[in-house]
Every structure is written in C-alpha cells, then in structure tokens.
Design a protein around this motif. Structure first.
Motif, PDB file in Angstrom:
ATOM      1  N   SER A  17      53.336   5.756  89.362  1.00 50.37           N
ATOM      2  CA  SER A  17      52.699   6.432  88.232  1.00 50.37           C
ATOM      3  C   SER A  17      52.841   7.952  88.334  1.00 50.37           C
ATOM      4  N   TYR A  18      53.094   8.441  89.545  1.00 48.58           N
ATOM      5  CA  TYR A  18      53.320   9.878  89.721  1.00 48.58           C
ATOM      6  C   TYR A  18      54.405  10.370  88.771  1.00 48.58           C
ATOM      7  N   PHE A  19      55.488   9.606  88.666  1.00 44.26           N
ATOM      8  CA  PHE A  19      56.625  10.036  87.859  1.00 44.26           C
ATOM      9  C   PHE A  19      56.269  10.148  86.384  1.00 44.26           C
ATOM     10  N   LEU A  20      55.506   9.198  85.862  1.00 41.92           N
ATOM     11  CA  LEU A  20      55.133   9.250  84.447  1.00 41.92           C
ATOM     12  C   LEU A  20      54.167  10.403  84.183  1.00 41.92           C
ATOM     13  N   PHE A  21      53.244  10.643  85.104  1.00 39.56           N
ATOM     14  CA  PHE A  21      52.343  11.794  84.960  1.00 39.56           C
ATOM     15  C   PHE A  21      53.142  13.098  85.004  1.00 39.56           C
ATOM     16  N   ALA A  22      54.101  13.159  85.911  1.00 36.99           N
ATOM     17  CA  ALA A  22      54.919  14.364  86.035  1.00 36.99           C
ATOM     18  C   ALA A  22      55.729  14.603  84.762  1.00 36.99           C
ATOM     19  N   VAL A  23      56.285  13.541  84.187  1.00 39.75           N
ATOM     20  CA  VAL A  23      57.042  13.663  82.937  1.00 39.75           C
ATOM     21  C   VAL A  23      56.130  14.136  81.818  1.00 39.75           C
ATOM     22  N   ARG A  24      54.975  13.511  81.704  1.00 40.34           N
ATOM     23  CA  ARG A  24      54.031  13.899  80.643  1.00 40.34           C
ATOM     24  C   ARG A  24      53.660  15.372  80.768  1.00 40.34           C
ATOM     25  N   GLN A  27      64.449   2.970  90.019  1.00 41.55           N
ATOM     26  CA  GLN A  27      63.266   2.232  89.580  1.00 41.55           C
ATOM     27  C   GLN A  27      62.525   2.931  88.452  1.00 41.55           C
ATOM     28  N   ASN A  28      62.567   4.236  88.410  1.00 35.13           N
ATOM     29  CA  ASN A  28      61.716   4.983  87.488  1.00 35.13           C
ATOM     30  C   ASN A  28      62.445   5.711  86.366  1.00 35.13           C
ATOM     31  N   TYR A  29      63.738   5.856  86.469  1.00 37.14           N
ATOM     32  CA  TYR A  29      64.476   6.691  85.514  1.00 37.14           C
ATOM     33  C   TYR A  29      64.298   6.232  84.069  1.00 37.14           C
ATOM     34  N   SER A  30      64.485   4.951  83.785  1.00 32.52           N
ATOM     35  CA  SER A  30      64.465   4.505  82.383  1.00 32.52           C
ATOM     36  C   SER A  30      63.108   4.750  81.728  1.00 32.52           C
ATOM     37  N   VAL A  43      63.487  15.246  83.316  1.00 35.61           N
ATOM     38  CA  VAL A  43      63.538  14.190  84.336  1.00 35.61           C
ATOM     39  C   VAL A  43      64.310  14.673  85.570  1.00 35.61           C
ATOM     40  N   GLN A  44      65.415  15.355  85.361  1.00 33.96           N
ATOM     41  CA  GLN A  44      66.187  15.866  86.501  1.00 33.96           C
ATOM     42  C   GLN A  44      65.375  16.886  87.295  1.00 33.96           C
ATOM     43  N   ASP A  45      64.650  17.748  86.594  1.00 33.77           N
ATOM     44  CA  ASP A  45      63.815  18.735  87.291  1.00 33.77           C
ATOM     45  C   ASP A  45      62.772  18.056  88.166  1.00 33.77           C
ATOM     46  N   ILE A  46      62.186  16.978  87.668  1.00 37.78           N
ATOM     47  CA  ILE A  46      61.169  16.264  88.440  1.00 37.78           C
ATOM     48  C   ILE A  46      61.792  15.670  89.706  1.00 37.78           C
ATOM     49  N   PHE A  47      62.945  15.053  89.562  1.00 40.54           N
ATOM     50  CA  PHE A  47      63.591  14.484  90.740  1.00 40.54           C
ATOM     51  C   PHE A  47      64.030  15.572  91.723  1.00 40.54           C
ATOM     52  N   LEU A  48      64.446  16.717  91.204  1.00 36.70           N
ATOM     53  CA  LEU A  48      64.798  17.819  92.101  1.00 36.70           C
ATOM     54  C   LEU A  48      63.583  18.287  92.894  1.00 36.70           C
ATOM     55  N   ARG A  49      62.432  18.362  92.214  1.00 37.47           N
ATOM     56  CA  ARG A  49      61.207  18.766  92.913  1.00 37.47           C
ATOM     57  C   ARG A  49      60.825  17.734  93.969  1.00 37.47           C
ATOM     58  N   VAL A  50      60.986  16.464  93.645  1.00 37.91           N
ATOM     59  CA  VAL A  50      60.641  15.409  94.608  1.00 37.91           C
ATOM     60  C   VAL A  50      61.572  15.485  95.818  1.00 37.91           C
ATOM     61  N   THR A  51      62.859  15.698  95.585  1.00 43.56           N
ATOM     62  CA  THR A  51      63.791  15.751  96.711  1.00 43.56           C
ATOM     63  C   THR A  51      63.564  16.991  97.566  1.00 43.56           C
TER      64      THR A  51
END
Length: 162
Positions: free
Chosen positions: A57-64, A16-19, A39-47
C-alpha cells in the motif's frame, strides 16, 4: 540487520505494483507521460532509500501524494500564467522590440521592486523555479511567495500600461 534490498527484490516489487501505480497516476493526472514520470520517481526514491517499503500500500499512497503535489504545482503555474496574459500585438512585434521590453522590465524589477519581491520574481522567471521551490529556498509559505509574485506582476503591469 541489513535493510537494503537486492536488485531482484526491487524488480519484483516493481513488477507487482507497477500496473496499479500507473493506473492510479493516469486517472489522477490524465496524462500518460506525467503518470510514468511520477511512478518512475517513486521507484527511484525507493531504490535510493536504505529502508524498504513495509507493504504494497506504500506505493499507492506514494503515487496519490506525488500526483496531488503535481496537480497543486500545475494549478499554481496556471494561476501565475493567468496573471500574465499573452497579448497578440506583443507576439507580433519585432524581436528587437520584445527584447527591449524585457530589458525595461528587468531594469524596473531591479530598481523599483523591494525584497523579497525582487528575489521571488528573479527565481520564478530567470531560474524557472516553482512557487514551492521558491518558498523553500526563501523560507516562506508558498501562499506568501505567490502573493508577493502576484504583487510584483501587478506593479510591473501598472508601470508599463500605455
């Protein structure tokens, strides 16, 4: 209440959020490889986390935030690199002469620089740590660590001017 996410839930979040995440990272960083790493680092932290994100919106803030940190790190690296200009004549010297110069610099650092200048220099150039990592390790402000490193480099330059 168990807050951990299943693999299926994580995979759904990823899809849902990758693109949007990768697009934002590419725009901010201008580099596809760096963007994918962020992006991979963020998903690793989430997992690895026990607490799932509350909204998308967490994902976009995390990317920024991750991209801004990466940009700051790159800018600091550039500032340090600019303090040590590459001289063509040094690059053309025989390798044994270059090694001798490096040994001379290392001896100078160990014998002439005081703490924390000596430690910061070794952490940066021997252990290849970033200024932020050095500052965390030594309990310093990153700007202070950068200032000490710049002073050390200037002392080395002044000592080895021919």
């Amino acid at each position: 209440m168990d807050m951990t996410m299943t693999n299926n839930e994580l995979e759904t979040l990823f899809r849902q959020n990758y693109s949007e995440m990768i697009h934002l990272a590419r725009v901010l960083l201008g580099d596809d490889g760096e963007a994918e790493d962020v992006v991979q680092d963020i998903f690793l932290r989430v997992t690895a986390s026990d607490i799932p994100p509350q909204n998308d919106s967490y994902f976009l803030f995390a990317v920024r935030n991750a991209c801004l940190n990466k940009i700051r790190q790159m800018q600091l690296h550039e500032r340090v690199k600019n303090l040590l200009p590459i001289e063509d004549e040094t690059d053309l010297q025989p390798i044994d002469r270059q090694l001798e110069q490096l040994e001379d610099i290392s001896t100078f650092v160990d014998e002439q620089l005081e703490e924390p200048h000596r430690s910061i220099f070794h952490l940066r150039f021997d252990e290849d740590l970033t200024i932020a990592e050095i500052a965390r390790r030594l309990g310093l402000n990153p700007n202070t660590a950068y200032k000490y490193l710049a002073q050390s480099i200037q002392k080395i330059r002044n000592h080895f001017k021919h």
